[in-house]
Design a protein around this motif. Structure first.
Motif, PDB file in Angstrom:
ATOM      1  N   LEU A 252       0.723  -1.292  -0.059  1.00  0.00           N
ATOM      2  CA  LEU A 252       0.007  -0.163  -0.048  1.00  0.00           C
ATOM      3  C   LEU A 252       0.910   1.227   0.161  1.00  0.00           C
ATOM      4  O   LEU A 252       0.547   2.288  -0.440  1.00  0.00           O
ATOM      5  CB  LEU A 252      -0.922  -0.018   1.404  1.00  0.00           C
ATOM      6  CG  LEU A 252      -2.056   1.031   1.319  1.00  0.00           C
ATOM      7  CD1 LEU A 252      -3.052   0.990   0.194  1.00  0.00           C
ATOM      8  CD2 LEU A 252      -2.754   0.976   2.722  1.00  0.00           C
ATOM      9  N   GLN A 275      -4.379   2.335  -3.417  1.00  0.00           N
ATOM     10  CA  GLN A 275      -3.642   3.590  -3.187  1.00  0.00           C
ATOM     11  C   GLN A 275      -4.572   4.628  -3.430  1.00  0.00           C
ATOM     12  O   GLN A 275      -4.568   5.763  -2.802  1.00  0.00           O
ATOM     13  CB  GLN A 275      -2.360   3.562  -3.800  1.00  0.00           C
ATOM     14  CG  GLN A 275      -1.203   2.516  -3.394  1.00  0.00           C
ATOM     15  CD  GLN A 275      -0.030   2.726  -3.969  1.00  0.00           C
ATOM     16  OE1 GLN A 275       0.014   2.813  -5.550  1.00  0.00           O
ATOM     17  NE2 GLN A 275       1.027   2.251  -3.603  1.00  0.00           N
ATOM     18  N   GLU A 279      -5.775   7.623  -0.726  1.00  0.00           N
ATOM     19  CA  GLU A 279      -5.500   9.017  -0.946  1.00  0.00           C
ATOM     20  C   GLU A 279      -7.010  10.061  -0.612  1.00  0.00           C
ATOM     21  O   GLU A 279      -6.982  10.731  -0.103  1.00  0.00           O
ATOM     22  CB  GLU A 279      -5.036   9.017  -2.100  1.00  0.00           C
ATOM     23  CG  GLU A 279      -4.635  10.649  -2.765  1.00  0.00           C
ATOM     24  CD  GLU A 279      -3.994  10.901  -3.976  1.00  0.00           C
ATOM     25  OE1 GLU A 279      -3.406  11.878  -4.449  1.00  0.00           O
ATOM     26  OE2 GLU A 279      -3.625   9.646  -4.671  1.00  0.00           O
ATOM     27  N   ASP A 302       1.446   8.820   3.637  1.00  0.00           N
ATOM     28  CA  ASP A 302       2.250   7.668   4.010  1.00  0.00           C
ATOM     29  C   ASP A 302       1.812   7.235   5.218  1.00  0.00           C
ATOM     30  O   ASP A 302       1.651   5.777   5.600  1.00  0.00           O
ATOM     31  CB  ASP A 302       3.689   7.840   3.737  1.00  0.00           C
ATOM     32  CG  ASP A 302       3.998   7.631   2.180  1.00  0.00           C
ATOM     33  OD1 ASP A 302       3.244   7.217   1.522  1.00  0.00           O
ATOM     34  OD2 ASP A 302       5.307   7.886   1.937  1.00  0.00           O
ATOM     35  N   ARG A 305      -1.659   5.767   4.951  1.00  0.00           N
ATOM     36  CA  ARG A 305      -1.541   4.331   4.631  1.00  0.00           C
ATOM     37  C   ARG A 305      -0.924   3.339   5.371  1.00  0.00           C
ATOM     38  O   ARG A 305      -1.493   2.150   5.545  1.00  0.00           O
ATOM     39  CB  ARG A 305      -0.615   4.317   3.133  1.00  0.00           C
ATOM     40  CG  ARG A 305      -1.368   5.170   2.067  1.00  0.00           C
ATOM     41  CD  ARG A 305      -0.648   5.402   0.854  1.00  0.00           C
ATOM     42  NE  ARG A 305      -1.492   5.826  -0.168  1.00  0.00           N
ATOM     43  CZ  ARG A 305      -0.802   6.180  -1.491  1.00  0.00           C
ATOM     44  NH1 ARG A 305       0.415   6.279  -1.400  1.00  0.00           N
ATOM     45  NH2 ARG A 305      -1.727   6.640  -2.400  1.00  0.00           N
TER      46      ARG A 305
END
Length: 542
Positions: A252, A275, A279, A302, A305
Motif C-alpha cells: 500500500l 492507493q 488517498e 504515507d 497508509r
C-alpha cells in the motif's frame, strides 16, 4: 473455578516472581516496568513492558527495537528449573554471595541458557495503584529470521487431550470497536468531543472497517484526547512494536517501480486501486476544513497508509457478548496480534466472558517444542495473492496457492493422484504412499496446490488413453513453462537476488523485498507444477 494453567496441566510448578510495589516503578514517565529479579550473578535486571522510544532508539531497526523491548524479561522459572536439574539449587533465591559456589562448565552453560530465556509475566503498572497481568503461560516473545517477531514456546509442551491456554490478554488493553452502527468501543476510551467520533460515523459501515481501526490507531499514536484505562502512553509505546512507515512491508506504501517488481499485473492493479482509495480517504478525514487537532493526528498520506496497512495486518475479528446478544467486532489486541500465520496453525483464540479476556489456546493433540512459534490461521484456504492484500507476505509452499493457464488440455484426476501416491478429497489431500519412497519427499504443499488448480477431467471407470493423457500432460507443462519464460526475470535470478538481499539489508527496499518474495514463491510453485506434469507424463505406460 479457576482455569488450570499449562504448567499445572503438565505437572510443572507455577513460577514465582518478585513483584515490586507500585512505588518502586521508575518514574511516572516509564510506568510499565517489571520488578527487578536477582540473577545468578547477583545482578538486578529490570524489563519494561514496552521500551519507551527515546531519541537514541529512533535509529534502531525494527528487530533491534523488538530485542530492546524483550531483553528485560527475566526467565526466573526457567532458571530455577534448569538450576535444579544441574544440581545447583543451593544458589537459588540467595544473594550475590552465593554465586561463589563452584560450578562445572556444564552447570554454567545451563545457568547462562536459563538466564537468556525470556518467559514470564508482564506486570502492568496501572492507575489506582493496582497491578494486572498479561499472562504468558509456557510461552514467551521470540524472533524468527523468516517469520519475524512472534510468540514461541518457552519449553517443550507435550500434546494434551484438550485445549490449554498459552496467552491471556485482558480486555482493558484492547483497541476495539464493533463492526456495525452504533459503533461501540472496548474499552470505552473516547471522549464525546473527540473529532474521531464524528469521523467514524462518516465511514461506510460495510466497506470501511479498516479505516475505522486505522483512525483509532492514529489517535492512540498521536493524540491525547481519550480516556484509556492505562497510562495514556501505553499504546503509543506498544505501537513501536509494529513496523514503522519506513520498514512497513505493505505494498500500500509501494512506489510504481516496487509494484512492478511483483510481476503480477492483477495484484499490482489491486494495490494501485487501494492507493487511490487511501488517498481519497486521507483527503476526506485529514485535509481541508477539519480541526487542527485532527490534522496533526495524521500529517502525511504515507502515515495514513501505514495505519491502514497495520490495521489490516494485525486486527483480530471476534464477537462481544452482551447478555444474549453478540456484536461482531475487530480489535488490535496487544501480544495476541504478534502470533504469526500458518495454514496448519497450532493455536486458536476465544473470548472468555467470565474473565473479560481474550485467550489464545494451544489446540488439543498438538505438541510444541521449545522455541517453536505459536501460530494462528489468519484465513483458511487463502492464496498468496490474498495473503499479500491483507498481510503483506507470501506463504512458502502454500497448499492453497493457485496459478492457472488457458489450455484445452486436461489430465485424468484419479490417475494423477495415483501416480503421486496421494489420496483424499480436494480439501484434504494427503500422501498415502510408503515413507521410504522418493515421493514422500517430493509431495509437499505445492503438489497439493497443483492438484487443485491443474485442468483435470473426471471419469471413474473410464481409463484414459495413454497417448492422449501423455500429450495432455506435456501440453500443460509447456503452457506453464511459457508463464515462466514470459517473466522479466528468471527463477534463479530471483533466488540469487533474495539471497544477496538477506545478506545485505540495504541492498533493496523493504517493499521491494516483499514483492520479490511473492514473485519468487509464485515461480517456485509454477516450477513444481511443471515437475509434477513431467513426472506424470513419464509414469504413463504407453
Amino acid at each position: 473455578m479457576m482455569a488450570m494453567s499449562c504448567r499445572q496441566a503438565i505437572g510443572l510448578p507455577l513460577p514465582s516472581f518478585e513483584v515490586a510495589p507500585f512505588g518502586t516503578f521508575l518514574g511516572s514517565g516509564d510506568p510499565f516496568l517489571i520488578a527487578p529479579l536477582r540473577t545468578s550473578s547477583g545482578a538486578s535486571t529490570s524489563g519494561s513492558l514496552v521500551t519507551p522510544v527515546t531519541a537514541s532508539k529512533e535509529s534502531l531497526s525494527g528487530e533491534q527495537r523488538w530485542r530492546e523491548g524483550a531483553r528485560g524479561q527475566v526467565a526466573a522459572e526457567a532458571f530455577r528449573g534448569r538450576a535444579r536439574r544441574a544440581g545447583i539449587s543451593e544458589i537459588i533465591g540467595t544473594n550475590a554471595a552465593a554465586t561463589t559456589v563452584s560450578l562445572t562448565d556444564t552447570q554454567k552453560a545451563l545457568v547462562e541458557e536459563a538466564e537468556e530465556e525470556q518467559w514470564g509475566l508482564y506486570q502492568l503498572a496501572m492507575e489506582g495503584n493496582t497491578t494486572k497481568k498479561v499472562e504468558f503461560r509456557g510461552t514467551r516473545l521470540g524472533y524468527h529470521p523468516e517469520l519475524g517477531k512472534g510468540i514461541v514456546a518457552a519449553y517443550d509442551i507435550p500434546a494434551a487431550d484438550k485445549q490449554r491456554i498459552i496467552l491471556e490478554v485482558p480486555s482493558y488493553l484492547f483497541c476495539s470497536l464493533s463492526a456495525y452502527t452504533p459503533f461501540r468501543f472496548r474499552p470505552d476510551f473516547l471522549e464525546p468531543d473527540n473529532p474521531v467520533v464524528a469521523e467514524l460515523n462518516e465511514t461506510d459501515e460495510m466497506f470501511d472497517g479498516d479505516t475505522r481501526l486505522a483512525l483509532l490507531l492514529l489517535m492512540l499514536k498521536n493524540d491525547d484526547g481519550y480516556d484509556f484505562p492505562l497510562r495514556p502512553d501505553f499504546w503509543r509505546q506498544y505501537i513501536g512494536y509494529y513496523p514503522g512507515v519506513e520498514d512497513c512491508p505493505s505494498l500500500l506504501l509501494a512506489t510504481p517501480d516496487e509494484l512492478a517488481e511483483l510481476q503480477d499485473d492483477h495484484l499490482a492493479q489491486h494495490f494501485r486501486h487501494q492507493q487511490a482509495r487511501s488517498e481519497a480517504l486521507h483527503k476526506k478525514h485529514f485535509t481541508g476544513a477539519v480541526p487542527r487537532r485532527q490534522r496533526v493526528m495524521c500529517r502525511t498520506l504515507d502515515e495514513f497508509r501505514w495505519a491502514l496497512a497495520t490495521a489490516r495486518a494485525y486486527q483480530l475479528p471476534y464477537e462481544w457478548h452482551v447478555s444474549s446478544q453478540a456484536f461482531p467486532a475487530s480489535a488490535l489486541i496487544p501480544y495476541a496480534d504478534l502470533l504469526n500465520h500458518s495454514d496448519s496453525a497450532n493455536c486458536t483464540y476465544r473470548w472468555n466472558r467470565n474473565t473479560q479476556a481474550l485467550e489464545v489456546v494451544l489446540l488439543a493433540g498438538r505438541a510444541v517444542a521449545a522455541g517453536e512459534q505459536l501460530t494462528l490461521a489468519y484465513h483458511h484456504k487463502e492464496t498468496n495473492a490474498g495473503l499479500m492484500k491483507n498481510y503483506s507476505f507470501a506463504l512458502k509452499k502454500n497448499r492453497y496457492e493457485r496459478v492457472t493457464v488457458e489450455s484445452d488440455a486436461r489430465v485424468h484426476h484419479d490417475s494423477l493422484l495415483s501416480a503421486l501416491g496421494v489420496a483424499g478429497i480436494e480439501d484434504h489431500y494427503s500422501y498415502k504412499g510408503p515413507s521410504s519412497s522418493w515421493r514422500a519427499q517430493f509431495v509437499d504443499g505445492h503438489v497439493y496446490a497443483a492438484l487443485r488448480c491443474l485442468p483435470q477431467w473426471y471419469g471413474p471407470g473410464v481409463p484414459p488413453l495413454p497417448e492422449d493423457e501423455r500429450a495432455a500432460a506435456l501440453g500443460l507443462a509447456d503452457a506453464y513453462r511459457a508463464l515462466l519464460d514470459a517473466a522479466p526475470t528468471t527463477l534463479q535470478h530471483d533466488r540469487d537476488l533474495l539471497a544477496r538481499a538477506q545478506d545485505d539489508v540495504g541492498l533493496i527496499s523493504v517493499r521491494h523485498t516483499t514483492a520479490l518474495k511473492y514473485r519468487l514463491e509464485r515461480k517456485e510453485f509454477i516450477s513444481k507444477i511443471i515437475e509434477v506434469l513431467l513426472f506424470y507424463a513419464d509414469d504413463i505406460v504407453l
